[in-house]
Scaffold this motif. Structure first.
Motif, PDB file in Angstrom:
ATOM      1  N   VAL A 148      10.555   2.398   9.963  1.00 11.74           N
ATOM      2  CA  VAL A 148       9.682   1.495   9.216  1.00 11.74           C
ATOM      3  C   VAL A 148       9.667   1.816   7.724  1.00 11.74           C
ATOM      4  N   VAL A 149       9.689   0.753   6.907  1.00  9.59           N
ATOM      5  CA  VAL A 149       9.365   0.880   5.474  1.00  9.59           C
ATOM      6  C   VAL A 149       8.122   0.028   5.250  1.00  9.59           C
ATOM      7  N   PHE A 150       7.087   0.618   4.669  1.00 14.11           N
ATOM      8  CA  PHE A 150       5.901  -0.166   4.303  1.00 14.11           C
ATOM      9  C   PHE A 150       6.174  -0.808   2.938  1.00 14.11           C
ATOM     10  N   VAL A 151       5.916  -2.107   2.840  1.00 19.96           N
ATOM     11  CA  VAL A 151       6.087  -2.803   1.567  1.00 19.96           C
ATOM     12  C   VAL A 151       4.694  -3.172   1.060  1.00 19.96           C
ATOM     13  N   LEU A 152       4.287  -2.491  -0.012  1.00 14.23           N
ATOM     14  CA  LEU A 152       2.926  -2.680  -0.519  1.00 14.23           C
ATOM     15  C   LEU A 152       2.957  -3.145  -1.979  1.00 14.23           C
ATOM     16  N   GLY A 153       1.808  -3.637  -2.421  1.00 13.59           N
ATOM     17  CA  GLY A 153       1.690  -4.166  -3.783  1.00 13.59           C
ATOM     18  C   GLY A 153       0.564  -5.174  -3.770  1.00 13.59           C
ATOM     19  N   GLY A 154       0.033  -5.481  -4.941  1.00 16.72           N
ATOM     20  CA  GLY A 154      -1.092  -6.414  -5.000  1.00 16.72           C
ATOM     21  C   GLY A 154      -0.721  -7.800  -4.485  1.00 16.72           C
TER      22      GLY A 154
ATOM     23  N   GLU B  72      -8.239   3.320   7.229  1.00 20.51           N
ATOM     24  CA  GLU B  72      -8.393   3.104   8.677  1.00 20.51           C
ATOM     25  C   GLU B  72      -7.106   2.548   9.268  1.00 20.51           C
ATOM     26  N   ASN B  73      -6.489   1.546   8.590  1.00 15.63           N
ATOM     27  CA  ASN B  73      -5.199   0.984   9.035  1.00 15.63           C
ATOM     28  C   ASN B  73      -4.132   2.090   9.097  1.00 15.63           C
ATOM     29  N   ARG B  74      -4.066   2.862   8.034  1.00 16.27           N
ATOM     30  CA  ARG B  74      -3.023   3.893   7.933  1.00 16.27           C
ATOM     31  C   ARG B  74      -3.167   4.944   9.024  1.00 16.27           C
ATOM     32  N   GLU B  75      -4.401   5.449   9.171  1.00 12.57           N
ATOM     33  CA  GLU B  75      -4.605   6.526  10.142  1.00 12.57           C
ATOM     34  C   GLU B  75      -4.292   6.047  11.555  1.00 12.57           C
ATOM     35  N   ALA B  76      -4.706   4.817  11.871  1.00 12.86           N
ATOM     36  CA  ALA B  76      -4.444   4.291  13.223  1.00 12.86           C
ATOM     37  C   ALA B  76      -2.953   4.113  13.450  1.00 12.86           C
ATOM     38  N   PHE B  77      -2.244   3.617  12.448  1.00 20.19           N
ATOM     39  CA  PHE B  77      -0.802   3.381  12.624  1.00 20.19           C
ATOM     40  C   PHE B  77      -0.064   4.707  12.788  1.00 20.19           C
ATOM     41  N   GLU B  78      -0.486   5.704  12.036  1.00 18.12           N
ATOM     42  CA  GLU B  78       0.189   7.011  12.114  1.00 18.12           C
ATOM     43  C   GLU B  78       0.014   7.663  13.484  1.00 18.12           C
ATOM     44  N   LYS B  79      -1.010   7.228  14.224  1.00 18.21           N
ATOM     45  CA  LYS B  79      -1.213   7.802  15.567  1.00 18.21           C
ATOM     46  C   LYS B  79      -0.278   7.178  16.601  1.00 18.21           C
ATOM     47  N   GLU B  80       0.365   6.068  16.265  1.00 17.88           N
ATOM     48  CA  GLU B  80       1.264   5.413  17.219  1.00 17.88           C
ATOM     49  C   GLU B  80       2.504   6.285  17.459  1.00 17.88           C
ATOM     50  N   ASP B  81       2.935   6.338  18.720  1.00 17.90           N
ATOM     51  CA  ASP B  81       4.117   7.150  19.050  1.00 17.90           C
ATOM     52  C   ASP B  81       5.410   6.432  18.685  1.00 17.90           C
ATOM     53  N   GLY B  82       6.412   7.233  18.363  1.00 16.43           N
ATOM     54  CA  GLY B  82       7.776   6.687  18.253  1.00 16.43           C
ATOM     55  C   GLY B  82       8.023   5.844  17.020  1.00 16.43           C
ATOM     56  N   ILE B  83       7.196   6.016  15.983  1.00 16.00           N
ATOM     57  CA  ILE B  83       7.439   5.253  14.758  1.00 16.00           C
ATOM     58  C   ILE B  83       7.680   6.214  13.611  1.00 16.00           C
ATOM     59  N   ASP B  84       8.808   5.986  12.937  1.00 11.66           N
ATOM     60  CA  ASP B  84       9.202   6.866  11.852  1.00 11.66           C
ATOM     61  C   ASP B  84       9.005   6.112  10.533  1.00 11.66           C
ATOM     62  N   ILE B  85       8.043   6.568   9.716  1.00  7.75           N
ATOM     63  CA  ILE B  85       7.776   5.892   8.441  1.00  7.75           C
ATOM     64  C   ILE B  85       8.704   6.482   7.383  1.00  7.75           C
ATOM     65  N   HIS B  86       9.730   5.723   6.980  1.00  8.91           N
ATOM     66  CA  HIS B  86      10.737   6.271   6.071  1.00  8.91           C
ATOM     67  C   HIS B  86      10.210   6.409   4.651  1.00  8.91           C
ATOM     68  N   PHE B  87       9.687   5.296   4.098  1.00 12.13           N
ATOM     69  CA  PHE B  87       9.119   5.373   2.754  1.00 12.13           C
ATOM     70  C   PHE B  87       8.237   4.161   2.500  1.00 12.13           C
ATOM     71  N   VAL B  88       7.582   4.185   1.344  1.00 16.16           N
ATOM     72  CA  VAL B  88       6.734   3.059   0.931  1.00 16.16           C
ATOM     73  C   VAL B  88       7.374   2.447  -0.308  1.00 16.16           C
ATOM     74  N   LEU B  89       7.578   1.138  -0.241  1.00 16.35           N
ATOM     75  CA  LEU B  89       8.094   0.417  -1.396  1.00 16.35           C
ATOM     76  C   LEU B  89       6.900  -0.239  -2.065  1.00 16.35           C
ATOM     77  N   PHE B  90       6.653   0.121  -3.328  1.00 17.45           N
ATOM     78  CA  PHE B  90       5.462  -0.405  -4.004  1.00 17.45           C
ATOM     79  C   PHE B  90       5.855  -1.290  -5.179  1.00 17.45           C
ATOM     80  N   PHE B  91       5.391  -2.535  -5.137  1.00 20.66           N
ATOM     81  CA  PHE B  91       5.665  -3.459  -6.234  1.00 20.66           C
ATOM     82  C   PHE B  91       4.487  -3.481  -7.200  1.00 20.66           C
TER      83      PHE B  91
END
Ligand SMILES: Nc1ncnc2c1ncn2[C@@H]1O[C@H](COP(=O)(O)OP(=O)(O)O)[C@@H](O)[C@H]1O
Ligand SMILES: O=c1ccn([C@@H]2O[C@H](COP(=O)(O)OP(=O)(O)O)[C@@H](O)[C@H]2O)c(=O)[nH]1
Length: 294
Positions: A114-120, A202-221
Motif C-alpha cells: 500500500v501507498v497512502f496518497v494524502l494531501g488537502g 483513529e483511522n491510522r491506528e485501526a488500519f495499522e492493526k490489520e494483518d498482511g498489509i505492508d505500508i510502503h510510503f506516504v505520498l503527500f501533495f
C-alpha cells in the motif's frame, strides 16, 4: 506436480466445502487472480522448499475465498450465513484450517502493498492517482469514492456517512476500512494506492492493526489552501461537499486531524513530499519516479 496444476482441484474443494452463493460465483475471477498470484509467489520461493513437502503460499487465495463468503450479502444464502453466526473471521479460520489439513499445503498470510496518497482537499490526489494507474497498473482506491458509493446503499450506515460527508467530518474507521478491505480483496490485485485515507489518528491506528498489509510510503501533495479552494469550486462533479462553507470545514479538519497523520509518518521517514501547485504534468514527472521500485 506443479503448483498451477494443483490449483483447479483445490479451488473446487474449497468451494464444495462451503456452498457458494450466486454472489460468491461473482467473486470467482478475483479468487482465481489471488490463486494465480499465490502460485507465482510460491514459484518465486520454491528454491527454499524441501522436495518432500511442497509449500504453496495460499494466503491470497484464502483471502479471496474469505471475501467470497464474507461479502456475499445481501443474497439469501448470506442471510442464512448470518443466522448461523458466520463472520468474516470464522470463514477465514475455516479456510485456514482446511488448507493446513491438505497434504503439501501450508497457510501463509496475504500481503497487500500500500501507498497512502494524502494531501488537502483539491490538492490533486485523484488526478495523480489516475496517471499512476495508467502507467504502473496499480489499483487506485479512493476512500471518499468508496464512501460516496456506500451512501447510495440507502442503509442506516449509508445515511450516517452521507451526513458526515456533508459536514466534512471523518467517518469512523470501522466503516472505511471495511469498504477498503472489501475493494482490495475483490480486485484480485496486490498493489494499491489508498487515496484520502487515513484521515486521523483513529483511522491510522485501526488500519495499522490489520494483518498482511505492508505500508510502503506516504505520498503527500502540498498545495496552498487558496489554490485548492479555487480548484474544488471548479471541479464540477456534483459533490454535495464542494461548496465554500463545507470546503472551509474540510480544510480545518485536514489541518487539525489529517496533518498529524502525515507528521507521524514523516517522523518514521516514510513521507515523500511533492509540490502540487504546478501543472499536472510537472507534478506527475516528479511523482512517477517514486513508483519505479514499487
Ligand atoms: N496540478 C493541477 N493544476 C490545476 N488543476 C488541477 C491539478 N490537479 C488537479 N487539478 C484539478 O483540481 C480539481 C481537484 O483535483 P482532484 O484530483 O480531484 O483533487 P483531490 O483528489 O486531492 O481532492 C480537479 O478538478 C482537477 O482536475
Ligand atoms: O477516509 C476517508 C475519506 C473521506 N472521508 C469523507 O469524505 C469526504 C471527501 O473526501 P475525499 O477524499 O473524496 O475528497 P477531498 O477532501 O480530498 O476533496 C471527506 O471530507 C470526509 O467527510 C472520510 O470520512 N474518510
Amino acid at each position: 506436480m506443479s503448483a498451477s496444476r494443483n490449483l483447479t482441484p483445490l479451488l473446487s474443494t474449497l468451494l464444495r466445502r462451503w456452498p457458494a452463493s450466486a454472489a460468491a460465483a461473482a467473486y470467482a475471477p478475483a479468487l482465481r487472480s489471488y490463486a494465480t498470484a499465490a502460485v507465482a509467489a510460491s514459484a518465486a520461493g520454491s528454491s527454499t522448499q524441501t522436495a518432500s513437502r511442497r509449500t504453496v503460499s495460499l494466503g491470497l487465495l484464502s483471502a479471496g475465498f474469505a471475501a467470497t463468503c464474507a461479502f456475499a450479502a445481501p443474497t439469501s444464502s448470506a442471510s442464512a450465513d448470518s443466522s448461523s453466526g458466520t463472520t468474516p473471521e470464522s470463514v477465514l479460520n475455516k479456510v485456514r484450517s482446511t488448507i493446513s489439513q491438505m497434504p503439501g499445503m501450508e497457510w501463509a498470510a496475504p500481503t497487500f502493498h500500500v501507498v497512502f496518497v494524502l494531501g488537502g482537499p483539491g490538492s490533486g490526489k485523484g488526478t495523480q492517482c489516475a496517471k499512476l494507474v495508467e502507467e504502473f497498473g496499480v489499483v487506485h482506491l479512493s476512500a471518499g469514492d468508496l464512501l460516496r458509493a456506500h451512501v447510495k446503499s440507502g442503509t442506516e450506515d449509508g445515511n450516517m456517512v452521507k451526513a458526515m460527508i456533508a459536514e466534512g467530518k471523518i467517518v469512523p474507521s470501522s466503516v472505511t476500512i471495511g469498504l477498503l478491505k472489501k475493494a482490495m480483496l475483490e480486485s484480485g490485485k496486490t498493489k494499491f494506492l489508498i487515496d484520502g485515507f487515513p484521515r486521523n489518528a483513529e483511522n491510522r491506528e485501526a488500519f495499522e492493526k490489520e494483518d498482511g498489509i505492508d505500508i510502503h510510503f506516504v505520498l503527500f501533495f502540498d498545495c496552498p489552501e487558496k489554490v485548492m479552494e479555487k480548484r474544488i469550486l471548479s471541479r464540477n462533479e456534483g459533490r454535495s461537499d464542494d461548496n465554500v462553507k463545507t470546503i472551509r470545514k474540510r480544510f480545518k479538519v485536514f489541518i487539525d486531524q489529517s496533518m498529524p497523520v502525515v507528521n507521524h509518518y514523516k517522523g518514521m521517514g516514510k513521507v515523500h513530499w511533492v509540490n502540487s501547485n504546478r501543472d499536472p504534468e510537472a507534478v506527475y514527472a516528479e511523482t512517477r519516479k517514486l513508483f519505479e521500485n514499487f
